[in-house]
Design an enzyme around this catalytic site. Sequence first.
Site, PDB file in Angstrom:
ATOM      1  N   ASP A 127       0.353   5.995  -5.326  1.00  0.00           N
ATOM      2  CA  ASP A 127      -1.257   5.781  -5.469  1.00  0.00           C
ATOM      3  C   ASP A 127      -1.410   4.347  -4.475  1.00  0.00           C
ATOM      4  O   ASP A 127      -0.569   3.553  -4.577  1.00  0.00           O
ATOM      5  CB  ASP A 127      -1.631   5.511  -6.887  1.00  0.00           C
ATOM      6  CG  ASP A 127      -3.087   5.361  -6.770  1.00  0.00           C
ATOM      7  OD1 ASP A 127      -3.835   6.535  -6.515  1.00  0.00           O
ATOM      8  OD2 ASP A 127      -3.672   4.430  -7.340  1.00  0.00           O
ATOM      9  N   GLU A 132      -0.064   7.499  -0.563  1.00  0.00           N
ATOM     10  CA  GLU A 132      -1.434   7.705  -0.445  1.00  0.00           C
ATOM     11  C   GLU A 132      -1.845   6.641   0.497  1.00  0.00           C
ATOM     12  O   GLU A 132      -1.876   5.612   0.247  1.00  0.00           O
ATOM     13  CB  GLU A 132      -2.102   7.842  -1.527  1.00  0.00           C
ATOM     14  CG  GLU A 132      -3.733   8.099  -1.532  1.00  0.00           C
ATOM     15  CD  GLU A 132      -4.595   7.292  -2.147  1.00  0.00           C
ATOM     16  OE1 GLU A 132      -5.814   7.794  -2.129  1.00  0.00           O
ATOM     17  OE2 GLU A 132      -4.227   6.420  -2.781  1.00  0.00           O
TER      18      GLU A 132
HETATM   19  C1  ARE Z   1     -13.205   3.276 -11.981  1.00  0.00           C
HETATM   20  C2  ARE Z   1     -14.769   3.427 -11.793  1.00  0.00           C
HETATM   21  C3  ARE Z   1     -15.215   2.020 -10.953  1.00  0.00           C
HETATM   22  C4  ARE Z   1     -14.664   0.681 -11.556  1.00  0.00           C
HETATM   23  C5  ARE Z   1     -13.142   0.797 -11.670  1.00  0.00           C
HETATM   24  C6  ARE Z   1     -12.568  -0.307 -12.307  1.00  0.00           C
HETATM   25  O1  ARE Z   1     -15.056   4.352 -11.028  1.00  0.00           O
HETATM   26  O2  ARE Z   1     -16.622   1.913 -10.825  1.00  0.00           O
HETATM   27  O3  ARE Z   1     -14.820  -0.548 -10.870  1.00  0.00           O
HETATM   28  O4  ARE Z   1     -12.832   2.158 -12.452  1.00  0.00           O
HETATM   29  O5  ARE Z   1     -13.140  -0.356 -13.748  1.00  0.00           O
HETATM   30  C7  ARE Z   1     -10.113   6.503  -9.312  1.00  0.00           C
HETATM   31  C8  ARE Z   1     -11.442   6.841  -9.398  1.00  0.00           C
HETATM   32  C9  ARE Z   1     -12.252   5.508  -9.320  1.00  0.00           C
HETATM   33  C10 ARE Z   1     -11.889   4.668 -10.420  1.00  0.00           C
HETATM   34  C11 ARE Z   1     -10.359   4.365 -10.389  1.00  0.00           C
HETATM   35  C12 ARE Z   1     -10.032   3.750 -11.578  1.00  0.00           C
HETATM   36  O6  ARE Z   1     -11.570   7.383  -7.947  1.00  0.00           O
HETATM   37  O7  ARE Z   1     -13.710   5.765  -9.313  1.00  0.00           O
HETATM   38  O8  ARE Z   1     -12.595   3.525 -10.489  1.00  0.00           O
HETATM   39  O9  ARE Z   1      -9.598   5.566 -10.199  1.00  0.00           O
HETATM   40  O10 ARE Z   1     -10.046   4.325 -12.587  1.00  0.00           O
HETATM   41  C13 ARE Z   1      -9.787   3.895  -1.478  1.00  0.00           C
HETATM   42  C14 ARE Z   1      -8.505   3.772  -1.788  1.00  0.00           C
HETATM   43  C15 ARE Z   1      -7.710   4.947  -2.105  1.00  0.00           C
HETATM   44  C16 ARE Z   1      -8.225   5.503  -3.493  1.00  0.00           C
HETATM   45  C17 ARE Z   1      -9.656   5.631  -3.333  1.00  0.00           C
HETATM   46  C18 ARE Z   1     -10.590   6.270  -4.329  1.00  0.00           C
HETATM   47  O11 ARE Z   1      -7.937   3.105  -0.494  1.00  0.00           O
HETATM   48  O12 ARE Z   1      -6.383   4.609  -2.644  1.00  0.00           O
HETATM   49  O13 ARE Z   1     -10.496   4.392  -2.701  1.00  0.00           O
HETATM   50  N1  ARE Z   1      -7.538   6.696  -4.096  1.00  0.00           N
HETATM   51  C19 ARE Z   1      -6.567   6.546  -5.213  1.00  0.00           C
HETATM   52  C20 ARE Z   1      -6.705   7.547  -6.218  1.00  0.00           C
HETATM   53  C21 ARE Z   1      -8.309   7.555  -7.017  1.00  0.00           C
HETATM   54  C22 ARE Z   1      -7.978   6.583  -7.835  1.00  0.00           C
HETATM   55  C23 ARE Z   1      -7.449   5.097  -7.154  1.00  0.00           C
HETATM   56  C24 ARE Z   1      -6.739   5.238  -5.885  1.00  0.00           C
HETATM   57  C25 ARE Z   1      -7.276   3.970  -7.748  1.00  0.00           C
HETATM   58  O14 ARE Z   1      -6.423   8.743  -5.489  1.00  0.00           O
HETATM   59  O15 ARE Z   1      -8.207   8.691  -7.882  1.00  0.00           O
HETATM   60  O16 ARE Z   1      -9.547   5.869  -8.178  1.00  0.00           O
HETATM   61  O17 ARE Z   1      -5.971   3.995  -8.703  1.00  0.00           O
HETATM   62  C26 ARE Z   1     -12.355   4.652   2.905  1.00  0.00           C
HETATM   63  C27 ARE Z   1     -11.303   4.079   2.934  1.00  0.00           C
HETATM   64  C28 ARE Z   1     -10.251   4.649   1.715  1.00  0.00           C
HETATM   65  C29 ARE Z   1     -11.221   4.284   0.647  1.00  0.00           C
HETATM   66  C30 ARE Z   1     -12.404   4.939   0.489  1.00  0.00           C
HETATM   67  C31 ARE Z   1     -13.099   5.209  -0.734  1.00  0.00           C
HETATM   68  O18 ARE Z   1     -12.513   6.020   3.224  1.00  0.00           O
HETATM   69  O19 ARE Z   1     -10.482   4.254   4.348  1.00  0.00           O
HETATM   70  O20 ARE Z   1      -9.191   3.587   1.939  1.00  0.00           O
HETATM   71  O21 ARE Z   1     -10.136   4.873  -0.664  1.00  0.00           O
HETATM   72  O22 ARE Z   1     -13.227   4.628   1.592  1.00  0.00           O
HETATM   73  O23 ARE Z   1     -13.474   3.818  -1.263  1.00  0.00           O
END
Ligand code: ARE
Length: 531
Positions: free
Chosen positions: A233, A266
């Site tokens: 991740d 990722e």
């Molecule tokens: C949750 C709550 C938040 C709170 C946080 C901490 O929603 O409000 O602040 O918890 O309490 C997933 C969910 C998130 C969640 C998180 C932790 O989607 O909502 O937050 O779990 O529970 C970026 C990253 C990329 C990431 C995406 C979501 O670069 O790595 O954001 N994807 C992975 C997973 C997700 C997961 C996480 C990471 C966290 O696949 O499922 O999040 O482990 C542009 C940029 C991208 C960016 C994107 C969105 O496109 O280029 O890099 O992605 O914007 O911001």
Amino acid sequence: MRKNHTLTRAFAALACAAVVCAALPACGAKDTGSTTLPERTDVEVIAFQQPWTSIAKECTSTYGPEGVAYVEVSPPQETVQGTQWWTSYQPVSYKLDSKLGTEAEFQDMIDECAAAGVGIIADVVLNHTTGAATSGTDGWKEGTAGSRYNPATGQYPAFTDADGQYPDGVDAKDFHDYDNGASINGYLDQQEVQEGRLSGMWDFDTSSEKVQDIQSGYLAKLYRMGVKGFRIDTVKHISNEDIKGIKDRMAQKVGKNPDDIFWIQEVIGNAAEASGIQPKNYFDTGTVTQFAYASNLNSALRGDVSSLTDLAERLGDTKRNPFAIPSKDANVFVTNWDTARNDGQAITYKDGALYPLANAFMLAYDYGTPRLLSDYRFSDHDAGAPGATDTSVPAVDFDEACATDDGDWNCQQRWTPTRGMIAFHNHVHGTKVEDMQEPTASVIAFSRGDKGFVAFNNGDDAYEHEFTTTMPDGEYCDVYAVQDCSKTVRVRKGHVHVTIDPQSAVALYSGATKQTHPASDTAVDPSTRRH
Ligand code: ARE
């Protein structure tokens, strides 16, 4: 408990022969000696938010017989409590005790899937722990396995390592302290992205020996249990040096060459962001997620499908596009759980017939390693799996859940086009995409050497046409439409005359002919309905 592999394997073969073989082209395609297993290459299915006991059963009844190579499971480690799916992405220890099951259940799943020929890929979260508490939520809390942690002070005593080297776990000193704990506000500064907090979550100092030791120990444990690969991740938020450090240490612990460890990273590429966080920085350590593939399919399937003719060159040729990802380094998908929940970012099950069509294109084409998604139906972005509580997700009986079209789960792994196209993909592996034809903007067709032919129509009207093909003469099953060969297509002297239904496809491969399907009038099992 270890299962008797020979018995389970024999059972899988029997189930295949008795129940699905008439319907499943891949059955009988490769005789491996005492048992008959389908051809299998690199197809991966994400079993999103599914308990280990349910995945184990699905490996035996579906993934194994249909030729899936890997099932990617949601993160298996202990997390914060909560009903939302995304609690899986906030680890509080690396104990294998989560909403999705216990360590013993995880081990049983690995063994049962292995017996069916399917490898488990673990989704691992190394970048961060949990959200840093705000004043209203300060204090000690408990994770899904009862481990205590304090998100206000950054104390996570349960992040110990297997060798007992760090019995007190981690505390604030083991995290980056970028700008006094600021969250990431933009993606133009590499340091901010890699050391700042993603959505306010404590960001591990992955350059430290202690953190690398604890994390590589966790990965090594999973590997020793039989996990066949890792989806890492948030890799763009970890420097490539740190990722390499963790992977090398893990490989050393299990006595392997790091290059032999299947590692999917990722990394969301975006040309407008800092160059140090782009996918190309991570090619040395493993494959990377190709998000541009999902967005290209999204626009092409909703518009001119014929624009996909040169997709592999556009996305994979680094001379033509500095942000390209060569095919061998690309992990491709129509959607993942994130894009599925962000309106308009991808084609999803909510798009009806376009969804199996997009997945069929991915499985028929030759770019990257394909990843499908087995998800539940949702209207709320945050909603956890059906019936989820703060600490558990109930087991799913997929026979029941997939018996009707309006159940809680989308059951993509059981749809007719999915089964047919996985078998197609495995059979044509190693051949080139040839003889590309796009007679109208909504139709595209190509062959895979002398082994396969496929034609797609994303228009609203049926389309009748005589295509050329490099396949030999014969009467082939249309594996996109049926599992029992009740619909066939003839190839004569390099020509194939077909009518493609609206938003549908016609797909044939040399492993599924009228001759190999004598029971062509067999009724199709309703649990394997189309979508
Ligand atoms: C949750 C709550 C938040 C709170 C946080 C901490 O929603 O409000 O602040 O918890 O309490 C997933 C969910 C998130 C969640 C998180 C932790 O989607 O909502 O937050 O779990 O529970 C970026 C990253 C990329 C990431 C995406 C979501 O670069 O790595 O954001 N994807 C992975 C997973 C997700 C997961 C996480 C990471 C966290 O696949 O499922 O999040 O482990 C542009 C940029 C991208 C960016 C994107 C969105 O496109 O280029 O890099 O992605 O914007 O911001």
